[in-house]
Write an enzyme that holds these catalytic residues in place. Structure first.
Site, PDB file in Angstrom:
ATOM      1  N   ASP A  46       4.313   0.539  12.061  1.00  0.00           N
ATOM      2  CA  ASP A  46       3.103  -0.096  11.512  1.00  0.00           C
ATOM      3  C   ASP A  46       2.947  -1.539  11.968  1.00  0.00           C
ATOM      4  O   ASP A  46       1.928  -2.163  11.668  1.00  0.00           O
ATOM      5  CB  ASP A  46       3.127  -0.044   9.978  1.00  0.00           C
ATOM      6  CG  ASP A  46       2.971   1.375   9.479  1.00  0.00           C
ATOM      7  OD1 ASP A  46       3.200   1.618   8.284  1.00  0.00           O
ATOM      8  OD2 ASP A  46       2.630   2.253  10.294  1.00  0.00           O
ATOM      9  N   ARG A  72      -8.745  -0.381   4.219  1.00  0.00           N
ATOM     10  CA  ARG A  72      -7.834   0.610   3.636  1.00  0.00           C
ATOM     11  C   ARG A  72      -6.481  -0.011   3.340  1.00  0.00           C
ATOM     12  O   ARG A  72      -5.781   0.407   2.421  1.00  0.00           O
ATOM     13  CB  ARG A  72      -7.646   1.782   4.608  1.00  0.00           C
ATOM     14  CG  ARG A  72      -8.886   2.627   4.779  1.00  0.00           C
ATOM     15  CD  ARG A  72      -8.538   3.881   5.525  1.00  0.00           C
ATOM     16  NE  ARG A  72      -7.347   4.481   4.931  1.00  0.00           N
ATOM     17  CZ  ARG A  72      -6.578   5.347   5.577  1.00  0.00           C
ATOM     18  NH1 ARG A  72      -6.858   5.691   6.808  1.00  0.00           N
ATOM     19  NH2 ARG A  72      -5.516   5.853   4.999  1.00  0.00           N
ATOM     20  N   LYS A 103       0.839  -1.209   0.000  1.00  0.00           N
ATOM     21  CA  LYS A 103       0.000   0.000   0.000  1.00  0.00           C
ATOM     22  C   LYS A 103       0.871   1.255   0.000  1.00  0.00           C
ATOM     23  O   LYS A 103       0.662   2.175  -0.805  1.00  0.00           O
ATOM     24  CB  LYS A 103      -0.884   0.011   1.243  1.00  0.00           C
ATOM     25  CG  LYS A 103      -1.559   1.348   1.515  1.00  0.00           C
ATOM     26  CD  LYS A 103      -2.485   1.325   2.696  1.00  0.00           C
ATOM     27  CE  LYS A 103      -1.827   1.695   3.982  1.00  0.00           C
ATOM     28  NZ  LYS A 103      -1.598   3.131   4.206  1.00  0.00           N
ATOM     29  N   ASN A 104       1.890   1.279   0.863  1.00  0.00           N
ATOM     30  CA  ASN A 104       2.655   2.526   1.034  1.00  0.00           C
ATOM     31  C   ASN A 104       3.707   2.736  -0.048  1.00  0.00           C
ATOM     32  O   ASN A 104       4.428   3.738  -0.009  1.00  0.00           O
ATOM     33  CB  ASN A 104       3.270   2.581   2.432  1.00  0.00           C
ATOM     34  CG  ASN A 104       2.187   2.765   3.485  1.00  0.00           C
ATOM     35  OD1 ASN A 104       1.043   3.089   3.165  1.00  0.00           O
ATOM     36  ND2 ASN A 104       2.528   2.520   4.734  1.00  0.00           N
ATOM     37  N   ARG A 163       0.134  14.601  13.144  1.00  0.00           N
ATOM     38  CA  ARG A 163       0.704  14.337  11.817  1.00  0.00           C
ATOM     39  C   ARG A 163       0.748  15.605  10.954  1.00  0.00           C
ATOM     40  O   ARG A 163       0.090  15.725   9.938  1.00  0.00           O
ATOM     41  CB  ARG A 163      -0.093  13.218  11.118  1.00  0.00           C
ATOM     42  CG  ARG A 163      -0.003  11.929  11.913  1.00  0.00           C
ATOM     43  CD  ARG A 163      -0.756  10.812  11.256  1.00  0.00           C
ATOM     44  NE  ARG A 163      -0.031  10.275  10.107  1.00  0.00           N
ATOM     45  CZ  ARG A 163      -0.498   9.275   9.369  1.00  0.00           C
ATOM     46  NH1 ARG A 163      -1.670   8.745   9.647  1.00  0.00           N
ATOM     47  NH2 ARG A 163       0.181   8.837   8.330  1.00  0.00           N
ATOM     48  N   CYS A 189      -5.306  12.859  12.740  1.00  0.00           N
ATOM     49  CA  CYS A 189      -5.960  11.559  12.547  1.00  0.00           C
ATOM     50  C   CYS A 189      -5.865  10.818  13.876  1.00  0.00           C
ATOM     51  O   CYS A 189      -5.274  11.309  14.834  1.00  0.00           O
ATOM     52  CB  CYS A 189      -5.322  10.803  11.404  1.00  0.00           C
ATOM     53  SG  CYS A 189      -3.875   9.889  11.864  1.00  0.00           S
TER      54      CYS A 189
HETATM   55  C1  EPZ Z   1       3.973   7.004   6.426  1.00  0.00           C
HETATM   56  O1  EPZ Z   1       3.148   7.999   6.969  1.00  0.00           O
HETATM   57  C2  EPZ Z   1       3.075   5.800   6.225  1.00  0.00           C
HETATM   58  N1  EPZ Z   1       2.007   6.135   5.283  1.00  0.00           N
HETATM   59  C3  EPZ Z   1       2.494   5.377   7.577  1.00  0.00           C
HETATM   60  O2  EPZ Z   1       1.729   4.216   7.367  1.00  0.00           O
HETATM   61  C4  EPZ Z   1       3.637   5.051   8.520  1.00  0.00           C
HETATM   62  O3  EPZ Z   1       3.114   4.734   9.782  1.00  0.00           O
HETATM   63  C5  EPZ Z   1       4.569   6.262   8.630  1.00  0.00           C
HETATM   64  O4  EPZ Z   1       5.025   6.655   7.325  1.00  0.00           O
HETATM   65  C6  EPZ Z   1       5.799   5.971   9.486  1.00  0.00           C
HETATM   66  O5  EPZ Z   1       6.503   4.887   8.931  1.00  0.00           O
HETATM   67  C7  EPZ Z   1       2.292   6.152   3.960  1.00  0.00           C
HETATM   68  O6  EPZ Z   1       3.419   5.921   3.530  1.00  0.00           O
HETATM   69  C8  EPZ Z   1       1.149   6.479   3.030  1.00  0.00           C
HETATM   70  P1  EPZ Z   1       5.855  10.302   8.625  1.00  0.00           P
HETATM   71  P2  EPZ Z   1       3.701   9.519   7.042  1.00  0.00           P
HETATM   72  O7  EPZ Z   1       5.749  11.589   7.877  1.00  0.00           O
HETATM   73  O8  EPZ Z   1       4.628   9.774   5.917  1.00  0.00           O
HETATM   74  C9  EPZ Z   1       6.193  13.687  11.879  1.00  0.00           C
HETATM   75  C10 EPZ Z   1      -0.101   2.818   7.623  1.00  0.00           C
HETATM   76  O9  EPZ Z   1      -0.557   2.284   8.622  1.00  0.00           O
HETATM   77  N2  EPZ Z   1       6.089  14.661  10.782  1.00  0.00           N
HETATM   78  O10 EPZ Z   1       7.004   9.388   8.347  1.00  0.00           O
HETATM   79  O11 EPZ Z   1       2.529  10.402   7.225  1.00  0.00           O
HETATM   80  C11 EPZ Z   1       4.899  12.910  12.082  1.00  0.00           C
HETATM   81  O12 EPZ Z   1       4.015  13.640  12.916  1.00  0.00           O
HETATM   82  C12 EPZ Z   1       0.330   4.267   7.670  1.00  0.00           C
HETATM   83  O13 EPZ Z   1       0.087   2.256   6.518  1.00  0.00           O
HETATM   84  C13 EPZ Z   1       6.216  16.010  11.066  1.00  0.00           C
HETATM   85  O14 EPZ Z   1       6.411  16.396  12.217  1.00  0.00           O
HETATM   86  O15 EPZ Z   1       4.524   9.478   8.397  1.00  0.00           O
HETATM   87  C14 EPZ Z   1       5.384  11.642  12.736  1.00  0.00           C
HETATM   88  O16 EPZ Z   1       5.522  11.866  14.131  1.00  0.00           O
HETATM   89  C15 EPZ Z   1       0.003   4.878   9.005  1.00  0.00           C
HETATM   90  N3  EPZ Z   1       6.140  16.917  10.047  1.00  0.00           N
HETATM   91  C16 EPZ Z   1       6.780  11.433  12.128  1.00  0.00           C
HETATM   92  O17 EPZ Z   1       7.136  12.681  11.516  1.00  0.00           O
HETATM   93  C17 EPZ Z   1       5.926  16.527   8.747  1.00  0.00           C
HETATM   94  O18 EPZ Z   1       5.879  17.400   7.848  1.00  0.00           O
HETATM   95  C18 EPZ Z   1       6.815  10.365  11.050  1.00  0.00           C
HETATM   96  O19 EPZ Z   1       5.742  10.623  10.189  1.00  0.00           O
HETATM   97  C19 EPZ Z   1       5.794  15.151   8.481  1.00  0.00           C
HETATM   98  C20 EPZ Z   1       5.886  14.233   9.507  1.00  0.00           C
END
Ligand code: EPZ
Length: 417
Positions: free
Chosen positions: A306, A398, A22-23, A122, A117
């Site tokens: 995850d 999803r 998915k990701n 996020r 969410c």
């Molecule tokens: C990706 O989400 C995945 N989704 C998530 O999978 C996964 O849990 C996550 O990466 C961590 O591995 C997809 O790839 C579509 P992040 P993402 O940006 O990119 C902070 C699932 O279950 N952050 O790596 O949204 C954020 O708050 C989903 O399949 C900022 O502060 O996660 C978090 O604490 C859930 N500012 C940390 O970084 C930003 O601009 C990591 O989030 C962006 C992120």
């Protein structure tokens, strides 16, 4: 609203095939917008998030067709609307991924600001910081991100936090920028590498994918391509945990063992016998109960956030006491209360949970709250005595393709009501 009913107590046996990730498929479908012709993406999983992404791209004017069960063709040449509206973004945060490609290829984008969410606030500040660093004018007003650029200009960008989609957005934008972009503290997840491989197959010039420093030489255009999405390491891990919890023996086929080192190490620690081949992983629990394992989530190649909820479910019935620490998201323990309804002994202190293994769980009506939490509830239902009824299963759909069929194929007594 659909519900899933599970009669627990059956050790899973047999073989299950792994779907496309998915990701990886979400950013790859969006990246096809950068091409100057139609691209073919194979091994696409049938997931709600894929349907949502196709709906989003269709609204922007791209021509999409599903060639057979798992191949999608995207032709961006008729694109005429460069925005992602709130009604779609609120159902799928990953819609933010259209931002980079739209600004890079079409010079404009309006993307609804994704709200928070269930698992955390996020924010997307790092996405916007990166695009500004590439020369885009980015405003946030009336709940929308509005970004414009005549031509993005390469730059050196240091990510404050490792962010998967943040890295992906900037990577996609940089492929068509003028000059060189260096992304420091980049995400190293296999899905980021798969996106980079897709972009390279379109003619992008990217070095260092899979390391914490990626270098992109901008080009003037990207061409059509055909690409097959990598297997879903989280789906694979979820089925392996299901086998470990139920004391069974399964083989996951069409898998990529190399992407699961941290997860396989932890599964071995529970006492499972694990064998791997080129594209398969076999786990044999030999009828034993798992031993408790401590988990601390981290960016790849660390233990994936995850998989945290799934391992927590396993720890509820394991021998011993486990400490689970979630370092990526601030509220990714929504599954705790639901597991406690089944009889789990879990105490939460901040971002740490202490799980004392109990002899068994008892089935009850419970509710899914987010994608991976709902998977952990299914796993708990597989071992709970009696019937477990899970509500709000749209969360599961999803991210897990035909989960009841795949689990039934392994002997589970599970059905959708
Ligand atoms: C990706 O989400 C995945 N989704 C998530 O999978 C996964 O849990 C996550 O990466 C961590 O591995 C997809 O790839 C579509 P992040 P993402 O940006 O990119 C902070 C699932 O279950 N952050 O790596 O949204 C954020 O708050 C989903 O399949 C900022 O502060 O996660 C978090 O604490 C859930 N500012 C940390 O970084 C930003 O601009 C990591 O989030 C962006 C992120």
């Amino acid at each position: 609203m659909a519900r899933i009913e599970i009669h627990g107590g059956v050790p899973l046996q047999g073989e299950v095939w792994v779907s496309g990730a998915k990701n990886a498929v979400l950013p790859i479908l969006v990246a096809s917008l950068l091409g100057d012709g139609p691209s073919l993406v194979n091994n696409v999983p049938h997931l709600q998030d894929v349907t949502t992404t196709m709906e989003l791209m269709g609204r922007m004017g791209a021509e999409l067709s599903i060639n057979d069960r798992m191949t999608i063709e995207i032709d961006p040449r008729s694109m005429n609307l460069f925005e992602a509206p709130y009604d779609l973004v609120k159902t799928m945060r990953a819609s933010i991924l259209v931002l980079g490609p739209l600004v890079a290829k079409y010079g404009q984008a309006r993307v609804s600001l994704p709200g928070g969410c269930a698992i955390g606030s996020r924010p997307v500040d790092l996405h916007l910081h990166g695009l500004r660093a590439l020369g885009a004018r980015v405003e946030v007003r009336n709940g929308n991100i509005e970004a414009y650029a005549d031509r993005l200009i390469g730059n050196r960008i240091i990510m404050d936090t490792v962010t998967v989609t943040g890295t992906e957005n900037i990577l996609m934008a940089a492929t068509l920028a003028r000059g060189t972009t260096i992304i420091e503290n980049a995400a190293q997840e296999p899905e980021v590498v798969d996106l980079a491989d897709f972009l390279i197959s379109m003619g992008a010039r990217i070095e260092g994918a899979g390391t914490n420093t990626m270098t992109v030489e901008g080009v003037d255009n990207l061409r059509s391509t055909e690409f097959s999405v990598l297997p879903d390491r989280i789906e694979t891990g979820t089925y392996l945990v299901a086998a470990a919890m139920t004391g069974g023996r399964i083989r996951c086929t069409r898998a990529r063992p190399a992407h699961l080192d941290a997860v396989l190490d932890k599964l071995s620690e529970t006492g499972a016998q694990i064998c791997v081949g080129e594209d398969w992983i076999e786990l044999d629990m030999q009828g034993k109960k798992p031993r408790s394992v401590d988990i601390t989530t981290a960016p790849y190649p660390g233990f994936p956030t995850d998989m945290q909820a799934q391992f927590m479910a396993m720890n509820t019935i394991a021998e011993g006491t486990a400490v689970v620490t979630e370092t990526i998201f601030e509220n990714r323990f929504m599954h705790v209360q639901e597991l406690q309804r089944l009889g789990a002994d879990i105490q939460v202190k901040g971002n740490t949970a202490i799980i004392r293994g109990v002899p068994g769980l008892n089935g009850a009506p419970i509710m899914a709250t987010d994608l991976r939490a709902s998977a952990s509830l299914v796993l708990a239902g597989l071992v709970a005595d009696g019937v477990t009824l899970i509500d709000r299963v749209y969360h599961i759909d999803r991210g897990y393709e035909i989960i009841e069929e795949k689990l039934s194929g392994l002997g589970a007594r599970i059905k959708r009501l």
